[in-house]
Design a protein around this motif. Structure first.
Motif, short mmCIF file in Angstrom:
data_model
loop_
_atom_site.label_atom_id
_atom_site.label_comp_id
_atom_site.label_asym_id
_atom_site.label_seq_id
_atom_site.Cartn_x
_atom_site.Cartn_y
_atom_site.Cartn_z
N GLU A 52 33.59 44.92 47.44
CA GLU A 52 33.12 43.60 47.03
C GLU A 52 33.15 42.56 48.14
O GLU A 52 32.27 41.71 48.23
CB GLU A 52 33.96 43.11 45.85
CG GLU A 52 33.33 41.97 45.11
CD GLU A 52 33.72 41.95 43.66
OE1 GLU A 52 33.48 40.91 43.04
OE2 GLU A 52 34.25 42.95 43.13
N TYR A 53 34.18 42.61 48.99
CA TYR A 53 34.37 41.55 49.99
C TYR A 53 34.40 42.04 51.43
O TYR A 53 34.44 41.23 52.35
CB TYR A 53 35.68 40.80 49.69
CG TYR A 53 35.69 40.13 48.35
CD1 TYR A 53 34.96 38.97 48.13
CD2 TYR A 53 36.42 40.66 47.29
CE1 TYR A 53 34.96 38.35 46.89
CE2 TYR A 53 36.44 40.04 46.04
CZ TYR A 53 35.70 38.89 45.86
OH TYR A 53 35.69 38.28 44.63
N GLY A 54 34.40 43.33 51.65
CA GLY A 54 34.58 43.89 52.98
C GLY A 54 33.49 43.55 53.99
O GLY A 54 33.74 43.57 55.19
N ASP A 55 32.30 43.24 53.53
CA ASP A 55 31.18 42.94 54.43
C ASP A 55 31.01 41.46 54.72
O ASP A 55 30.07 41.09 55.41
CB ASP A 55 29.87 43.49 53.85
CG ASP A 55 29.83 45.01 53.87
OD1 ASP A 55 30.54 45.62 54.69
OD2 ASP A 55 29.09 45.59 53.05
N ASP A 57 31.80 38.14 56.64
CA ASP A 57 32.29 37.89 58.00
C ASP A 57 33.68 37.26 58.08
O ASP A 57 34.48 37.65 58.91
CB ASP A 57 31.31 37.00 58.77
CG ASP A 57 30.04 37.76 59.14
OD1 ASP A 57 30.08 39.01 59.21
OD2 ASP A 57 29.03 37.10 59.38
N ASN A 58 33.95 36.30 57.24
CA ASN A 58 35.21 35.56 57.36
C ASN A 58 36.31 36.11 56.45
O ASN A 58 37.27 35.41 56.15
CB ASN A 58 34.98 34.08 57.10
CG ASN A 58 34.45 33.81 55.71
OD1 ASN A 58 33.80 34.64 55.10
ND2 ASN A 58 34.72 32.62 55.20
N VAL A 59 36.18 37.37 56.02
CA VAL A 59 37.17 37.99 55.14
C VAL A 59 37.85 39.15 55.85
O VAL A 59 37.19 40.01 56.43
CB VAL A 59 36.52 38.47 53.83
CG1 VAL A 59 37.53 39.23 52.97
CG2 VAL A 59 35.94 37.30 53.05
N VAL A 60 39.18 39.15 55.80
CA VAL A 60 40.00 40.24 56.34
C VAL A 60 40.65 40.94 55.15
O VAL A 60 41.24 40.28 54.29
CB VAL A 60 41.10 39.68 57.28
CG1 VAL A 60 42.02 40.80 57.75
CG2 VAL A 60 40.48 38.94 58.45
N CYS A 61 40.55 42.27 55.09
CA CYS A 61 41.12 43.04 53.98
C CYS A 61 42.21 43.97 54.52
O CYS A 61 42.04 44.60 55.56
CB CYS A 61 40.05 43.87 53.29
SG CYS A 61 38.69 42.91 52.61
N HIS A 62 43.30 44.06 53.77
CA HIS A 62 44.41 44.93 54.16
C HIS A 62 45.05 45.53 52.92
O HIS A 62 45.16 44.87 51.89
CB HIS A 62 45.47 44.13 54.94
CG HIS A 62 46.70 44.91 55.24
ND1 HIS A 62 46.75 45.83 56.26
CD2 HIS A 62 47.91 44.93 54.65
CE1 HIS A 62 47.94 46.38 56.28
NE2 HIS A 62 48.67 45.85 55.32
N ASN A 63 45.50 46.79 53.04
CA ASN A 63 46.23 47.45 51.97
C ASN A 63 47.59 47.88 52.52
O ASN A 63 47.65 48.64 53.50
CB ASN A 63 45.47 48.66 51.44
CG ASN A 63 46.10 49.28 50.21
OD1 ASN A 63 46.80 48.61 49.45
ND2 ASN A 63 45.86 50.56 50.01
N ASN A 64 48.69 47.42 51.91
CA ASN A 64 50.01 47.89 52.31
C ASN A 64 50.11 49.38 52.02
O ASN A 64 49.51 49.88 51.07
CB ASN A 64 51.10 47.15 51.54
CG ASN A 64 51.12 45.67 51.86
OD1 ASN A 64 50.73 45.24 52.93
ND2 ASN A 64 51.57 44.88 50.91
N ASP A 65 50.90 50.10 52.80
CA ASP A 65 51.02 51.54 52.63
C ASP A 65 51.74 51.92 51.34
O ASP A 65 51.63 53.04 50.87
CB ASP A 65 51.71 52.18 53.83
CG ASP A 65 53.06 51.56 54.15
OD1 ASP A 65 53.43 50.55 53.54
OD2 ASP A 65 53.76 52.10 55.02
#
Length: 97
Positions: A52-55, A57-65
């Protein structure tokens, strides 16, 4: 001055309100604005966030392990942020215009 807004989430049960929070931040008129999305160890939620948001430009996505809790996720989001100012908003709140 760049502002980074960190939003953390962890469950599909909260995904709809999480999206409301993210969208309310993305609709802000302040520039430059970065949105940092941190998922707390839930691969299903992370895949949906990326879709939904990964493309954007001003959005950074992260998933904790793994699920480490809100404090860890907020700290991780602040570490990932590149803004001079870092703001936090809960995943069940919305930012005023």
């Amino acid at each position: 001055m760049k502002v980074s807004v960190v939003i953390c989430t962890y469950s599909m049960d909260r995904y709809e309100v999480f999206c409301d929070a993210v969208d309310s931040v993305l609709e802000q008129t302040y520039e430059p604005l970065e949105v940092v999305l941190v998922v707390d160890g839930n691969e299903t939620v992370y895949e949906r966030v990326i879709a939904e948001y990964g493309d954007i430009d001003n959005v950074v996505c992260h998933n904790n392990d793994e699920n480490r809790g809100i404090s860890y996720s907020r700290t991780k989001g602040a570490e990932l942020a590149s803004g001079e100012i870092v703001a936090l908003i809960d995943d069940d709140e919305t930012a005023e215009p």
